[in-house]
Design an enzyme around this catalytic site. Structure first.
Site, PDB file in Angstrom:
ATOM      1  N   MET A  91       0.572  -1.272  -0.051  1.00  0.00           N
ATOM      2  CA  MET A  91      -0.259  -0.029   0.059  1.00  0.00           C
ATOM      3  C   MET A  91       1.031   1.241  -0.013  1.00  0.00           C
ATOM      4  O   MET A  91       0.498   2.094   0.318  1.00  0.00           O
ATOM      5  CB  MET A  91      -0.916  -0.036   1.000  1.00  0.00           C
ATOM      6  CG  MET A  91      -2.031  -1.182   1.205  1.00  0.00           C
ATOM      7  SD  MET A  91      -3.402  -0.930   2.145  1.00  0.00           S
ATOM      8  CE  MET A  91      -2.749  -0.631   3.652  1.00  0.00           C
TER       9      MET A  91
ATOM     10  N   LEU B 162       6.629   3.265   1.849  1.00  0.00           N
ATOM     11  CA  LEU B 162       7.458   2.143   2.029  1.00  0.00           C
ATOM     12  C   LEU B 162       8.450   2.388   3.045  1.00  0.00           C
ATOM     13  O   LEU B 162       9.375   3.417   3.367  1.00  0.00           O
ATOM     14  CB  LEU B 162       8.318   1.982   0.520  1.00  0.00           C
ATOM     15  CG  LEU B 162       7.135   1.572  -0.590  1.00  0.00           C
ATOM     16  CD1 LEU B 162       7.954   1.217  -1.954  1.00  0.00           C
ATOM     17  CD2 LEU B 162       6.207   0.254  -0.153  1.00  0.00           C
ATOM     18  N   HIS B 163       8.982   1.151   3.859  1.00  0.00           N
ATOM     19  CA  HIS B 163      10.146   1.288   4.855  1.00  0.00           C
ATOM     20  C   HIS B 163      11.145  -0.114   4.355  1.00  0.00           C
ATOM     21  O   HIS B 163      10.795  -0.902   3.507  1.00  0.00           O
ATOM     22  CB  HIS B 163       9.602   1.261   6.245  1.00  0.00           C
ATOM     23  CG  HIS B 163       8.178   0.129   6.347  1.00  0.00           C
ATOM     24  ND1 HIS B 163       8.681  -1.292   6.517  1.00  0.00           N
ATOM     25  CD2 HIS B 163       7.031   0.267   6.702  1.00  0.00           C
ATOM     26  CE1 HIS B 163       7.472  -1.966   6.528  1.00  0.00           C
ATOM     27  NE2 HIS B 163       6.636  -1.039   6.926  1.00  0.00           N
TER      28      HIS B 163
ATOM     29  N   GLY C 153      10.903  -3.015   5.747  1.00  0.00           N
ATOM     30  CA  GLY C 153      10.448  -3.977   5.738  1.00  0.00           C
ATOM     31  C   GLY C 153       9.870  -4.566   4.235  1.00  0.00           C
ATOM     32  O   GLY C 153      10.172  -5.578   3.736  1.00  0.00           O
ATOM     33  N   HIS C 154       9.501  -3.462   3.587  1.00  0.00           N
ATOM     34  CA  HIS C 154       9.177  -3.839   2.243  1.00  0.00           C
ATOM     35  C   HIS C 154      10.193  -3.854   1.258  1.00  0.00           C
ATOM     36  O   HIS C 154       9.894  -4.621   0.463  1.00  0.00           O
ATOM     37  CB  HIS C 154       8.235  -2.378   1.786  1.00  0.00           C
ATOM     38  CG  HIS C 154       7.087  -2.015   2.596  1.00  0.00           C
ATOM     39  ND1 HIS C 154       6.798  -0.906   2.941  1.00  0.00           N
ATOM     40  CD2 HIS C 154       5.772  -2.503   2.725  1.00  0.00           C
ATOM     41  CE1 HIS C 154       5.695  -1.057   3.754  1.00  0.00           C
ATOM     42  NE2 HIS C 154       4.984  -1.883   3.613  1.00  0.00           N
TER      43      HIS C 154
ATOM     44  N   GLN D 183     -10.557  -2.652   2.063  1.00  0.00           N
ATOM     45  CA  GLN D 183     -10.036  -3.295   3.137  1.00  0.00           C
ATOM     46  C   GLN D 183     -10.169  -2.322   4.329  1.00  0.00           C
ATOM     47  O   GLN D 183      -9.677  -2.744   5.407  1.00  0.00           O
ATOM     48  CB  GLN D 183      -8.758  -4.007   3.077  1.00  0.00           C
ATOM     49  CG  GLN D 183      -7.382  -2.804   2.793  1.00  0.00           C
ATOM     50  CD  GLN D 183      -6.341  -3.636   2.479  1.00  0.00           C
ATOM     51  OE1 GLN D 183      -6.157  -4.100   1.360  1.00  0.00           O
ATOM     52  NE2 GLN D 183      -5.288  -3.729   3.206  1.00  0.00           N
TER      53      GLN D 183
ATOM     54  N   ASP E 124       1.955  -9.446   8.848  1.00  0.00           N
ATOM     55  CA  ASP E 124       0.573  -9.570   8.821  1.00  0.00           C
ATOM     56  C   ASP E 124       0.400 -11.020   8.608  1.00  0.00           C
ATOM     57  O   ASP E 124       0.041 -11.344   7.465  1.00  0.00           O
ATOM     58  CB  ASP E 124      -0.097  -8.797   7.447  1.00  0.00           C
ATOM     59  CG  ASP E 124       0.474  -7.302   7.578  1.00  0.00           C
ATOM     60  OD1 ASP E 124      -0.523  -6.496   8.157  1.00  0.00           O
ATOM     61  OD2 ASP E 124       1.575  -6.615   7.123  1.00  0.00           O
TER      62      ASP E 124
ATOM     63  N   VAL F  98      10.334  -7.631   9.628  1.00  0.00           N
ATOM     64  CA  VAL F  98      11.476  -6.576   9.834  1.00  0.00           C
ATOM     65  C   VAL F  98      11.292  -5.617  11.134  1.00  0.00           C
ATOM     66  O   VAL F  98      10.212  -4.995  11.265  1.00  0.00           O
ATOM     67  CB  VAL F  98      11.830  -6.059   8.714  1.00  0.00           C
ATOM     68  CG1 VAL F  98      13.097  -4.928   8.792  1.00  0.00           C
ATOM     69  CG2 VAL F  98      12.277  -6.982   7.553  1.00  0.00           C
TER      70      VAL F  98
HETATM   71  P1  AMP Z   1       1.680  -2.953   3.771  1.00  0.00           P
HETATM   72  O1  AMP Z   1       2.522  -2.253   5.125  1.00  0.00           O
HETATM   73  O2  AMP Z   1       0.219  -3.305   4.157  1.00  0.00           O
HETATM   74  O3  AMP Z   1       1.690  -2.198   2.565  1.00  0.00           O
HETATM   75  O4  AMP Z   1       2.178  -4.265   3.420  1.00  0.00           O
HETATM   76  C1  AMP Z   1       2.853  -4.525   2.036  1.00  0.00           C
HETATM   77  C2  AMP Z   1       3.583  -6.064   2.461  1.00  0.00           C
HETATM   78  O5  AMP Z   1       4.845  -5.600   3.273  1.00  0.00           O
HETATM   79  C3  AMP Z   1       2.842  -7.175   3.289  1.00  0.00           C
HETATM   80  O6  AMP Z   1       3.310  -8.234   2.754  1.00  0.00           O
HETATM   81  C4  AMP Z   1       3.287  -6.845   4.746  1.00  0.00           C
HETATM   82  O7  AMP Z   1       2.998  -8.096   5.315  1.00  0.00           O
HETATM   83  C5  AMP Z   1       4.762  -6.430   4.395  1.00  0.00           C
HETATM   84  N1  AMP Z   1       5.219  -5.906   5.560  1.00  0.00           N
HETATM   85  C6  AMP Z   1       4.709  -4.936   6.278  1.00  0.00           C
HETATM   86  N2  AMP Z   1       5.529  -4.362   7.498  1.00  0.00           N
HETATM   87  C7  AMP Z   1       6.597  -5.493   7.225  1.00  0.00           C
HETATM   88  C8  AMP Z   1       7.509  -5.687   8.148  1.00  0.00           C
HETATM   89  N3  AMP Z   1       7.941  -5.096   9.102  1.00  0.00           N
HETATM   90  N4  AMP Z   1       8.372  -6.717   7.919  1.00  0.00           N
HETATM   91  C9  AMP Z   1       8.191  -7.486   6.759  1.00  0.00           C
HETATM   92  N5  AMP Z   1       7.148  -7.102   5.979  1.00  0.00           N
HETATM   93  C10 AMP Z   1       6.479  -6.317   6.055  1.00  0.00           C
END
Ligand code: AMP
Length: 301
Positions: free
Chosen positions: A35, A38-39, A41-42, A66, A155, A181
């Site tokens: 979504m 980005l950080h 983790g993404h 959602q 998630d 992450v």
């Molecule tokens: P979103 O934050 O909803 O845009 O998530 C996009 C993707 O990034 C999803 O598969 C999330 O599970 C993943 N995601 C979000 N935060 C993290 C994190 N801290 N570590 C790993 N994956 C993440």
């Protein structure tokens, strides 16, 4: 890594064509749905996708279906330019950033629901959420075509639902789940962390700390469901976090264990808690995930 040429597509037709072209000659496509905002983790998911495939596509779409009526759809952080720059540096080549009208054409009526898995944990607190997620991810998979799609275990419930829908709908997508992450202080990275004040950010550390304590108790031989989850609930309350739920559950079916149950070799601890007005989620699979490393409360203030 040198930044790659990156193309941003606003229409699903152009994105679909680009994904097909990326696969020509037998090359593999990796896909990371997001979504935006980005950080690290993404970006980790993009790196993993690169290990699985020659080309990587990322979608950036704040999916309206959602979000509940009282949730943060309108204020969810959006910064496409910055996101594209980060993705280019991480080695993604194709970005889909569609409008809601592209993803939900006028008159659309179809929803995807994975029964059972959406009924536990976050399900009762976010009616329609997982149906919105399953629907948009199915559409995104239909656009990307055969690929390896990488998701985060942050998630966890969403990941289990997506694994199941890909399997049940016979989609040509391999779903990969990657560990959460975390920031150096242990807090799971989340686009929503941007909403936290400095004080809330400190109090939010009760979450990884409590997960770490549960992991330590489990490693020391504690397998009583109540004995594992009650101290965690108390720790959240003591930090002033208001939990929607904090459950210990079967890691595949996601159904919570009864208080008197003893858990087996693996058990999911999952929670959603408000820190101020920000809803944070986190989880840990005991017996499988590496526990978060967090300084004790006295050291981090
Ligand atoms: P979103 O934050 O909803 O845009 O998530 C996009 C993707 O990034 C999803 O598969 C999330 O599970 C993943 N995601 C979000 N935060 C993290 C994190 N801290 N570590 C790993 N994956 C993440």
């Amino acid at each position: 890594m040198p930044a790659r040429n990156i193309e941003v597509f606003r229409t699903i037709a152009d994105f679909r064509r680009a994904c097909e072209k990326a696969r020509s000659g037998g090359a593999r496509l990796g896909f990371v749905p997001t979504m935006g905002a980005l950080h690290a983790g993404h970006l980790h998911l993009v790196e993993v996708a690169r290990r699985h495939a020659e080309h990587v596509a990322v979608s950036i779409f704040v999916n309206p279906t959602q979000f509940g009526p009282n949730e943060d759809f309108a204020k969810y952080p959006r910064n496409l330019e910055r996101d594209v720059e980060l993705l280019s540096g991480a080695g993604a080549e194709l970005v889909l950033a569609p409008t809601p009208e592209e993803m939900y054409p006028p008159g659309e009526k179809t929803r995807v629901r994975v029964s059972g898995l959406g009924e536990h944990l976050c399900g009762p607190f976010r009616p329609g959420h997982f149906e919105g997620v399953a629907t948009v991810v199915t559409k995104l998979f239909a656009l990307a075509g055969p690929c390896t799609a990488v998701f985060g275990r942050k998630d966890y419930q969403q990941l289990k639902i997506i694994e199941r829908l890909a399997r049940d709908l016979l989609l040509p997508v391999k779903v990969v789940g990657e560990p959460t992450v975390r920031d150096v202080d242990g807090l799971a990275l989340s686009s929503r962390n941007a909403y936290l004040s400095a004080d809330e950010r400190k109090r939010a550390l009760a979450i990884p700390r409590a997960l770490g304590a549960a992991a330590a108790a489990f490693a020391a031989g504690e397998h009583g469901a109540a004995q594992l989850i009650e101290p965690l609930r108390a720790a959240l309350g003591a930090a002033g976090l208001r939990a929607d739920y904090a459950d210990i559950a079967d890691p595949e079916e996601l159904s919570p264990f009864a208080a008197g149950a003893r858990v087996g070799e693996r058990a999911l601890i999952a929670l959603a808690a408000f820190c101020g007005t920000t809803r944070l989620i986190d989880n840990l699979v005991l017996g499988e995930d590496v526990a978060p490393m967090v300084a004790p409360a006295s050291e981090s203030g």
